[in-house]
Structures are given as C-alpha cells and as structure tokens.
Design a protein around this motif. Structure first.
Motif: not given
Length: 266
Positions: A180-181, A184-186, A211-216, A230-244
């Motif tokens: 992050i610092e 410089r990842a967003e 990560a504080a304010e940086t999305p995870v 993961f409701a309280d420890c993630a802002d989003g999810f990258i999902v592949g296998t489970a959708l196939k």
C-alpha cells in the motif's frame, strides 16, 4: 470503494467474476483458435453479468507453465483483442491479470481496451513459485502507469500470494503496509494456498486490520456457503472456480451458481 470504480459503493460487498481464458496460441496446451476462445469468453461474461456480479477479471489461466516475468508480444496481442471484445459486450468494470506476474503487460492491455483495474501477484518483495523466484515490479509498473497517464487504472496487489512461498518469514502486516505505502496499490488481495483453495478467515482479518481504509478482496476459495464468513473482513470477492459447472475452474460459468452466490451475499 467508489475510489476503485464509480459504480462500487461502500454500502455493498463487490463480487468480481473470473474470466479464465483457455490456453492461448503459443501455449503448450493451446487447442482452440482465437475465434473459439472469443465465443466462450463472451458466453462466460454474459452469464456472469446476468447472474449479477459487479465486475469481471480476465486472465490467461490456461497458459501454463507461466512465464515468471514478461510474456511474449503475441500473448499481449491476443489478450488485448479479447479484452476489447468483453468491453464492447458489457459495461461492467473489467480487470486484467497477466500470469504469472506481468503487470506491465496487464496495464498495456487495460489501457488499450479501456479496462478499469489490473491484478499483480507480486507487486513488492519476492516470492518462490513454480516459476522460480518472482520479483516485485512496482518500480516499473508505477512509472509506466504515470507515463501513460493511466492512473485511473487501479492496481490490485496480492499479499502472501497463492501458489508461492516467502523467501524469508516476515509479518503479514508488514507485507500489507509495503504494497500500500511503497507499492501504491489501491486494493489488496488475500487468498488461500492455490486456485479454488479456501482463504483462512483469520488471515483475512489480519489483512483487513493492516489495510485500514484500503479495500481488501478475497482472492480464492469463496463459495455460496463460505462467503458469509468474510462479511466483516473483506470489501469484495474475486470468484472463479465456485461459479463454474461442477466447481471445475476450466468449465463454463453456470448461471445458477452465480445467482446462488450473489443471493448468499445479500
């Protein structure tokens, strides 16, 4: 979250559906021509959009064994053509990942195709993987992004990335701080041991705190059954296998599975 894309708000969790490309021309396992890949890619993109995902990410998943660094020009050319096709078909936010760690190629594809973000497996430091030692690329990537005037293309950086091991032990929190610092990842991505492997919720919690304010984003192993953990420890999810179909990464996306996962998130 709207700092990553205007359509993503802090009020909801983001699901990014994976577009796993089969082996491209030039790769050892290549069996399909570009037209066939194009058709299957757009079917998956349309299915993911119909199922309600909030974004897409395309990667050269079938190109094993992967290059540890820069990929050949023909890979970049094919991925650019395919990314442009996805962009023409859907307005969902689009990300690019060029495996194993060619973030500069991903940036070039994203810039040419009008994509919104890229994923970089090793942005800072170094990792040992089946490709050997993979070196961080932040010093080159950030300069190329500035040169192109492409700061709108956001960088999602992995920490303790899957299919790899650290050269030396160091606190996970320090790795998060570096990407992050100094890198410089967003956004930060945390995953399990490999593709489709479950992410440890305790590990995700540590990353989120650091990560504080940086999305995870959780980068592997999410299913309709596990996403709620993961409701309280993630802002989003990258999902592949489970959708196939049948939960196999190389199979087509299945609409029923996409809808089930999105329903479990709501």
């Amino acid at each position: 979250m709207n700092s990553l894309h205007p359509t993503w708000t802090v009020q909801r969790k983001i699901v990014i559906g994976m577009l796993h490309l089969p082996a491209l021309a030039g790769a050892p396992r290549a069996r399909l021509n570009l037209k066939q890949i194009h058709e299957s890619l757009l079917r998956d993109a349309e299915t993911l959009e119909a199922g309600g995902v909030h974004g897409l990410m395309m990667e050269n998943f079938g190109d094993v064994p992967f290059y540890p660094g820069r990929v050949p020009a023909y890979v970049v050319a094919q991925m650019t053509a395919l990314a442009c096709a996805v962009r023409e078909r859907t307005q969902l936010p689009l990300g690019i990942n060029v495996l194993r760690n060619d973030g500069c190629a991903a940036l070039a594809v994203a810039y040419a195709a009008g994509a919104d973000f890229i994923r970089v497996n090793v942005l800072c430091g170094a990792r040992v993987a089946d490709q050997g030692v993979i070196q961080g690329i932040a010093h080159d990537l950030l300069r190329e992004r500035a040169l192109l005037g492409a700061t709108a293309i956001k960088i999602f950086a992995d920490v303790d990335v899957k299919h790899s091991a650290a050269l030396a032990e160091r606190p996970l929190e320090d790795e998060v701080a570096d990407v992050i610092e100094r890198g410089r990842a967003e956004a930060v991505v945390v995953s399990g041991a490999g593709t489709g492997k479950a992410t440890d919720p305790a590990k995700a919690e540590r990353v989120k705190r650091a990560a504080a304010e940086t999305p995870v984003f959780i980068g592997s192993g999410i299913t309709a059954e596990s996403i709620g953990r993961f409701a309280d420890c993630a802002d989003g999810f990258i999902v592949g296998t489970a959708l196939k179909q049948d939960g196999v990464a190389t199979n087509p996306v299945e609409l029923k599975r996409v809808r089930e996962l999105l329903a479990a998130l709501s």
